[in-house]
Design a protein around this motif. Structure first.
Motif, PDB file in Angstrom:
ATOM      1  N   SER A 196      16.172  -8.818  -8.087  1.00  0.00           N
ATOM      2  CA  SER A 196      15.341  -7.640  -7.882  1.00  0.00           C
ATOM      3  C   SER A 196      15.773  -6.901  -6.618  1.00  0.00           C
ATOM      4  CB  SER A 196      13.865  -8.028  -7.781  1.00  0.00           C
ATOM      5  OG  SER A 196      13.620  -8.788  -6.616  1.00  0.00           O
ATOM      6  N   GLU A 197      15.451  -5.614  -6.599  1.00  0.00           N
ATOM      7  CA  GLU A 197      15.647  -4.795  -5.405  1.00  0.00           C
ATOM      8  C   GLU A 197      14.575  -3.719  -5.371  1.00  0.00           C
ATOM      9  OE1 GLU A 197      18.972  -2.293  -2.868  1.00  0.00           O
ATOM     10  OE2 GLU A 197      19.412  -2.801  -4.954  1.00  0.00           O
ATOM     11  N   ILE A 198      13.899  -3.635  -4.229  1.00  0.00           N
ATOM     12  CA  ILE A 198      12.884  -2.607  -4.001  1.00  0.00           C
ATOM     13  C   ILE A 198      13.351  -1.806  -2.795  1.00  0.00           C
ATOM     14  CG2 ILE A 198      10.442  -2.137  -3.587  1.00  0.00           C
ATOM     15  CD1 ILE A 198       9.950  -5.119  -4.443  1.00  0.00           C
ATOM     16  N   VAL A 199      13.325  -0.486  -2.915  1.00  0.00           N
ATOM     17  CA  VAL A 199      13.784   0.388  -1.841  1.00  0.00           C
ATOM     18  C   VAL A 199      12.621   1.264  -1.376  1.00  0.00           C
ATOM     19  CG1 VAL A 199      15.413   2.203  -1.184  1.00  0.00           C
ATOM     20  CG2 VAL A 199      16.111   0.423  -2.821  1.00  0.00           C
ATOM     21  N   TYR A 200      12.426   1.310  -0.056  1.00  0.00           N
ATOM     22  CA  TYR A 200      11.443   2.186   0.572  1.00  0.00           C
ATOM     23  C   TYR A 200      12.168   3.164   1.471  1.00  0.00           C
ATOM     24  CZ  TYR A 200       7.638  -0.940  -0.817  1.00  0.00           C
ATOM     25  OH  TYR A 200       6.738  -1.685  -1.525  1.00  0.00           O
ATOM     26  N   TYR A 201      11.767   4.432   1.428  1.00  0.00           N
ATOM     27  CA  TYR A 201      12.320   5.425   2.345  1.00  0.00           C
ATOM     28  C   TYR A 201      11.546   5.343   3.654  1.00  0.00           C
ATOM     29  CZ  TYR A 201      13.789   9.735   4.481  1.00  0.00           C
ATOM     30  OH  TYR A 201      14.299  10.653   5.370  1.00  0.00           O
ATOM     31  N   LEU A 202      12.264   5.152   4.761  1.00  0.00           N
ATOM     32  CA  LEU A 202      11.636   5.031   6.082  1.00  0.00           C
ATOM     33  C   LEU A 202      11.867   6.256   6.955  1.00  0.00           C
ATOM     34  CD1 LEU A 202      12.547   1.329   6.972  1.00  0.00           C
ATOM     35  CD2 LEU A 202      10.535   2.197   5.735  1.00  0.00           C
ATOM     36  N   GLY A 203      12.927   7.001   6.719  1.00  0.00           N
ATOM     37  CA  GLY A 203      13.194   8.209   7.483  1.00  0.00           C
ATOM     38  C   GLY A 203      13.385   7.989   8.974  1.00  0.00           C
ATOM     39  N   GLY A 204      13.788   6.786   9.374  1.00  0.00           N
ATOM     40  CA  GLY A 204      13.986   6.495  10.790  1.00  0.00           C
ATOM     41  C   GLY A 204      12.693   6.272  11.560  1.00  0.00           C
ATOM     42  N   ALA A 205      11.568   6.186  10.848  1.00  0.00           N
ATOM     43  CA  ALA A 205      10.260   6.141  11.508  1.00  0.00           C
ATOM     44  C   ALA A 205       9.753   4.734  11.824  1.00  0.00           C
ATOM     45  CB  ALA A 205       9.217   6.850  10.630  1.00  0.00           C
ATOM     46  N   CYS A 206      10.414   3.691  11.335  1.00  0.00           N
ATOM     47  CA  CYS A 206       9.845   2.345  11.451  1.00  0.00           C
ATOM     48  C   CYS A 206      10.729   1.432  12.310  1.00  0.00           C
ATOM     49  CB  CYS A 206       9.648   1.753  10.068  1.00  0.00           C
ATOM     50  SG  CYS A 206       8.545   2.769   9.047  1.00  0.00           S
ATOM     51  N   THR A 207      10.113   0.370  12.818  1.00  0.00           N
ATOM     52  CA  THR A 207      10.827  -0.526  13.731  1.00  0.00           C
ATOM     53  C   THR A 207      10.977  -1.951  13.219  1.00  0.00           C
ATOM     54  OG1 THR A 207       8.761  -0.980  14.910  1.00  0.00           O
ATOM     55  CG2 THR A 207      10.180   0.784  15.788  1.00  0.00           C
ATOM     56  N   SER A 208      10.052  -2.432  12.374  1.00  0.00           N
ATOM     57  CA  SER A 208      10.174  -3.828  11.946  1.00  0.00           C
ATOM     58  C   SER A 208       9.390  -4.115  10.673  1.00  0.00           C
ATOM     59  CB  SER A 208       9.693  -4.775  13.054  1.00  0.00           C
ATOM     60  OG  SER A 208       8.306  -4.633  13.254  1.00  0.00           O
ATOM     61  N   LEU A 209       9.801  -5.218  10.035  1.00  0.00           N
ATOM     62  CA  LEU A 209       9.094  -5.770   8.880  1.00  0.00           C
ATOM     63  C   LEU A 209       8.913  -7.255   9.120  1.00  0.00           C
ATOM     64  CD1 LEU A 209       8.023  -5.437   5.911  1.00  0.00           C
ATOM     65  CD2 LEU A 209      10.270  -6.266   5.199  1.00  0.00           C
ATOM     66  N   SER A 210       7.722  -7.746   8.850  1.00  0.00           N
ATOM     67  CA  SER A 210       7.413  -9.171   8.955  1.00  0.00           C
ATOM     68  C   SER A 210       6.768  -9.608   7.650  1.00  0.00           C
ATOM     69  CB  SER A 210       6.453  -9.395  10.130  1.00  0.00           C
ATOM     70  OG  SER A 210       6.089 -10.744  10.220  1.00  0.00           O
ATOM     71  N   ASP A 230       0.817  -1.214   0.000  1.00  0.00           N
ATOM     72  CA  ASP A 230       0.000   0.000   0.000  1.00  0.00           C
ATOM     73  C   ASP A 230       0.851   1.265   0.000  1.00  0.00           C
ATOM     74  OD1 ASP A 230      -2.306  -1.545   0.051  1.00  0.00           O
ATOM     75  OD2 ASP A 230      -2.556  -1.388   2.226  1.00  0.00           O
ATOM     76  N   LEU A 231       2.168   1.105   0.198  1.00  0.00           N
ATOM     77  CA  LEU A 231       3.078   2.243   0.226  1.00  0.00           C
ATOM     78  C   LEU A 231       3.777   2.388  -1.124  1.00  0.00           C
ATOM     79  CD1 LEU A 231       4.696   1.633   3.736  1.00  0.00           C
ATOM     80  CD2 LEU A 231       2.754   3.125   3.165  1.00  0.00           C
ATOM     81  N   THR A 232       4.331   3.559  -1.361  1.00  0.00           N
ATOM     82  CA  THR A 232       5.056   3.828  -2.603  1.00  0.00           C
ATOM     83  C   THR A 232       6.547   3.643  -2.368  1.00  0.00           C
ATOM     84  OG1 THR A 232       3.375   5.412  -3.270  1.00  0.00           O
ATOM     85  CG2 THR A 232       5.507   5.562  -4.382  1.00  0.00           C
ATOM     86  N   TRP A 233       7.170   2.828  -3.203  1.00  0.00           N
ATOM     87  CA  TRP A 233       8.610   2.627  -3.054  1.00  0.00           C
ATOM     88  C   TRP A 233       9.376   3.796  -3.661  1.00  0.00           C
ATOM     89  CZ3 TRP A 233       6.286  -1.819  -5.747  1.00  0.00           C
ATOM     90  CH2 TRP A 233       6.197  -1.639  -7.125  1.00  0.00           C
TER      91      TRP A 233
END
Length: 153
Positions: free
Chosen positions: A63-77, A16-19
């Motif tokens: 493949s490689e997908i990059v998302y900008y997090l800006g230090g705002a996130c803690t985990s991915l599952s 749902d987010l934009t990479w």
């Protein structure tokens, strides 16, 4: 409200987010469907060993997908594996990077083996990198699914 210009606080389905950027070994990266063929939106329902997923990302090695997090996130599952549309073919390795540091690795997965569940600590990361390699044998039938990836911020 977004923290540090990254995603807003809460949990998010990654699709749902934009990479920031996405590169794929065959066709475009697909949101909420398998990689399919070489065109956009030509995939099927994400499926790993008979389990289907409504949300996720369909890729093909490498493949490689990059998302900008800006230090705002803690985990991915997420659950990862070779999509059933390959009929048992394909070998891939899923890797999650917190900036330039690898924080999770599936090891080699095949089209006949089970998928894997990955959890990655992303605390303080500016970027999330989702990488799929070809398992060392070329990218034929390497349709790699990031199934139900949930980002916590």
């Amino acid at each position: 409200m977004a923290c540090g210009n990254g995603p807003a606080a809460g949990t998010h389905q990654l699709s749902d987010l934009t990479w920031s950027s996405a590169g794929n070994g065959w066709g475009p990266v697909e949101k909420d469907m398998s990689n399919g063929d070489n065109g956009l939106a030509d995939g099927q329902t994400l499926s790993i060993r008979g389990t289907t997923y409504a949300k996720g990302l369909g890729t093909n090695a490498a493949s490689e997908i990059v998302y900008y997090l800006g230090g705002a996130c803690t985990s991915l599952s997420t659950t990862v594996g070779v999509d059933d549309e390959t009929y048992g073919r394909g070998t891939v390795d899923f890797q999650i990077y917190k900036d330039a540091t690898k924080v999770a690795d599936s090891g080699l997965l095949t089209g006949t083996g089970p998928g894997a569940h990955l959890t990655a600590d992303l605390t303080g990361a500016m970027e999330l990198h989702l990488v799929v390699t070809d398992g060392g044998d070329g990218n034929n039938s390497d349709h790699a699914d990031w199934a139900a990836p949930v980002l916590t911020c």
